[in-house]
Scaffold this motif. Structure first.
Motif, PDB file in Angstrom:
ATOM      1  N   GLU A   9      -4.723  -3.692   0.721  1.00 36.23           N
ATOM      2  CA  GLU A   9      -4.637  -4.891  -0.112  1.00 36.23           C
ATOM      3  C   GLU A   9      -5.230  -6.108   0.587  1.00 36.23           C
ATOM      4  O   GLU A   9      -5.939  -6.914  -0.022  1.00 36.23           O
ATOM      5  N   THR A  10      -4.964  -6.242   1.891  1.00 33.21           N
ATOM      6  CA  THR A  10      -5.424  -7.416   2.627  1.00 33.21           C
ATOM      7  C   THR A  10      -6.937  -7.427   2.793  1.00 33.21           C
ATOM      8  O   THR A  10      -7.599  -8.439   2.526  1.00 33.21           O
ATOM      9  N   TRP A  21      -0.037   2.756  -6.896  1.00 31.43           N
ATOM     10  CA  TRP A  21      -0.243   1.485  -6.194  1.00 31.43           C
ATOM     11  C   TRP A  21       0.737   0.422  -6.676  1.00 31.43           C
ATOM     12  O   TRP A  21       1.221  -0.387  -5.895  1.00 31.43           O
ATOM     13  N   GLU A  45       4.032   0.951  -5.040  1.00 37.26           N
ATOM     14  CA  GLU A  45       3.966   0.533  -3.635  1.00 37.26           C
ATOM     15  C   GLU A  45       4.005  -0.987  -3.531  1.00 37.26           C
ATOM     16  O   GLU A  45       4.634  -1.556  -2.633  1.00 37.26           O
ATOM     17  N   LYS A  46       3.323  -1.676  -4.467  1.00 33.50           N
ATOM     18  CA  LYS A  46       3.321  -3.138  -4.481  1.00 33.50           C
ATOM     19  C   LYS A  46       4.724  -3.672  -4.746  1.00 33.50           C
ATOM     20  O   LYS A  46       5.194  -4.591  -4.070  1.00 33.50           O
ATOM     21  N   LYS A  63       7.488  -2.191  -4.175  1.00 35.80           N
ATOM     22  CA  LYS A  63       8.319  -1.878  -3.014  1.00 35.80           C
ATOM     23  C   LYS A  63       8.095  -2.890  -1.889  1.00 35.80           C
ATOM     24  O   LYS A  63       9.053  -3.353  -1.260  1.00 35.80           O
ATOM     25  N   SER A  64       6.836  -3.254  -1.658  1.00 31.04           N
ATOM     26  CA  SER A  64       6.530  -4.198  -0.576  1.00 31.04           C
ATOM     27  C   SER A  64       7.025  -5.606  -0.896  1.00 31.04           C
ATOM     28  O   SER A  64       7.385  -6.369  -0.001  1.00 31.04           O
ATOM     29  N   GLN A  65       7.045  -5.961  -2.182  1.00 23.89           N
ATOM     30  CA  GLN A  65       7.511  -7.293  -2.598  1.00 23.89           C
ATOM     31  C   GLN A  65       9.025  -7.357  -2.754  1.00 23.89           C
ATOM     32  O   GLN A  65       9.606  -8.441  -2.736  1.00 23.89           O
ATOM     33  N   ARG A  72      -1.965   2.143   5.852  1.00 25.32           N
ATOM     34  CA  ARG A  72      -1.532   2.411   4.486  1.00 25.32           C
ATOM     35  C   ARG A  72      -1.750   1.215   3.553  1.00 25.32           C
ATOM     36  O   ARG A  72      -2.714   0.481   3.682  1.00 25.32           O
ATOM     37  N   TYR A  73      -0.841   0.977   2.626  1.00 25.73           N
ATOM     38  CA  TYR A  73      -1.106   0.085   1.492  1.00 25.73           C
ATOM     39  C   TYR A  73      -1.408  -1.355   1.911  1.00 25.73           C
ATOM     40  O   TYR A  73      -2.344  -1.971   1.408  1.00 25.73           O
ATOM     41  N   LYS A  74      -0.638  -1.919   2.810  1.00 27.44           N
ATOM     42  CA  LYS A  74      -0.776  -3.340   3.135  1.00 27.44           C
ATOM     43  C   LYS A  74      -2.162  -3.652   3.660  1.00 27.44           C
ATOM     44  O   LYS A  74      -2.753  -4.684   3.315  1.00 27.44           O
TER      45      LYS A  74
END
Length: 417
Positions: A143-144, A210, A213-214, A216-218, A138-140
């Motif tokens: 991005e990486t 996106w 989601e960013k 949320k992850s931060q 998924r998202y991570k």
């Protein structure tokens, strides 16, 4: 230095936007624009990037200020907005991914010299692999990995562009005349180019998701100024790379009467050969990998985005607006998109030219409507007045809506009359 650290820390939505945009619109359409019509095509490329900028910027603005997606914003404007966007998503589902995957399959076949499988078969393998990666990572993961892809592509393009500008342009064959731009063929190409330059306008909601989601992850969201700075960096990068591709096509192919193929594998070989002619044969593998990585990342980001959008649209169309927050809902959307788009791709016999033309035309026609809906979102009571777009940005929005609408009507008039 502090500004640079802040920008790097906030990298995410703008990076994904750049990775998704630098695909068919650049690799296929910008290169063909320079090769067929010459340097003059820099004007529609820059104009499209300018006039469509507010449509995408509003995706960042609305989500950063409200903590909601653009799609939730449409739902708050009324059921009519949601049904309109649902229809737009349906068209997107049946065209964009099929077009992206067929180009990527051609690049992969060219990279590994695959002759035993059809383009459709290779595309199916890509569909299954990317679906698995998205469901697992998924998202991570997106991005990486894309930070490396964008860096490699930018360096390769910069080197190639400098080499192309350093060497004399291609020799124009005797009797060559530039094709007319404002006949039915030229207008259709302009619509294709502008429709996906820098990308389809419906991608504004992708950026919105996106961003959520960013955040949320931060565990936090940056100030609007920082979020816009990160997005603007990605946006300017996409515009710059489009000009690079245009220059490469113009300096290497314009006037030679070499026609870029609509068949995916042949086109892939032509594009890679353009680069290696000016850098050297030693760079063939490097360029082929870079081109494939570019389209692969575009497929991954678009597949992820359309899956998210599809789930959100279904949520807000339900009478009870029950949220589909579980991973299985996202996974189901990814798999359904794979099946549907593979069927579309097979129905068109993996014809890259036809699929790209269809997808870009649909995006072009729908762009003014999406732009208007986004403007209604950011000018609503959902945002404090001080966060509404200023007069200049609103004027640019109306200019974009009028320009794209006029072009669509003009093309329809040419067909019917």
């Amino acid at each position: 230095m502090n500004k640079l650290k802040t920008l790097i820390k906030n990298l995410g939505p703008g990076l994904l936007f750049a990775s998704m945009a630098i695909g068919t619109s650049h690799l296929v359409l910008s290169t063909k624009a320079g090769a067929t019509y010459g340097w003059v095509m820099v004007f529609p490329i820059l104009l499209a990037n300018l006039l469509k900028y507010p449509f995408f910027e509003y995706g960042i603005r609305y989500t950063n200020v409200t903590g909601r997606s653009l799609i939730e914003g449409y739902s708050r404007r009324g059921k009519g907005y949601m049904w309109v966007y649902a229809v737009i998503t349906l068209f997107t589902t049946f065209t964009i991914l099929a077009a992206l995957y067929v180009v990527t399959a051609g690049l992969l076949a060219n990279l590994f010299k695959i002759t035993t499988l059809s383009v459709s078969g290779i595309a199916l393998g890509l569909f299954l692999f990317i679906s698995s990666v998205l469901i697992i990572g998924r998202y991570k993961l997106l991005e990486t990995t894309l930070k490396f892809v964008i860096t490699i592509l930018f360096v390769a393009l910069l080197v190639t562009t400098l080499m192309v500008l350093y060497k004399p342009p291609a020799t124009v064959v005797e009797g060559f005349e530039t094709p007319p731009l404002f006949d039915s063929v030229g207008i259709l190409f302009l619509i294709s180019l502008i429709g996906w330059m820098p990308t389809a306008v419906e991608a504004s909601s992708w950026i919105s998701l996106w961003s959520l989601e960013k955040y949320k992850s931060q565990g936090r969201k940056p100030p609007l100024k920082d979020a816009l700075q990160e997005f603007n960096t990605g946006y300017i990068t996409t515009a710059l790379l489009a000009v690079f591709f245009l220059l490469i096509g113009y300096r290497t192919l314009f006037g030679t009467q070499t026609e870029l193929s609509g068949e995916a594998v042949t086109f892939a070989d032509q594009v890679v050969s353009i680069f290696t002619t000016h850098i050297g044969d030693w760079a063939y593998l490097f360029i082929a990998v870079s081109a494939f990585a570019t389209m692969f990342s575009t497929c991954m980001t678009a597949h992820d985005a359309i899956a998210r959008v599809s789930v959100d649209v279904l949520e807000y169309l339900r009478p009870d607006k029950k949220r589909f927050t579980k991973k299985k809902h996202y996974a189901a959307a990814v798999i359904v998109l794979t099946l549907v788009n593979y069927l579309v791709l097979s129905a068109f016999s993996a014809n890259m030219g036809t699929l790209v033309a269809l997808a870009t035309f649909i995006s072009f026609v729908l762009a003014p409507l999406v732009g208007y809906m986004n403007l209604k979102n950011v000018c609503s009571k959902d945002l404090p007045v001080e966060y509404h777009p200023g007069p200049g940005l609103r004027l640019l929005t109306y200019m974009g809506i009028v320009f794209l609408s006029f072009f669509s009507v003009y093309y329809l008039w040419m067909i019917l009359v």
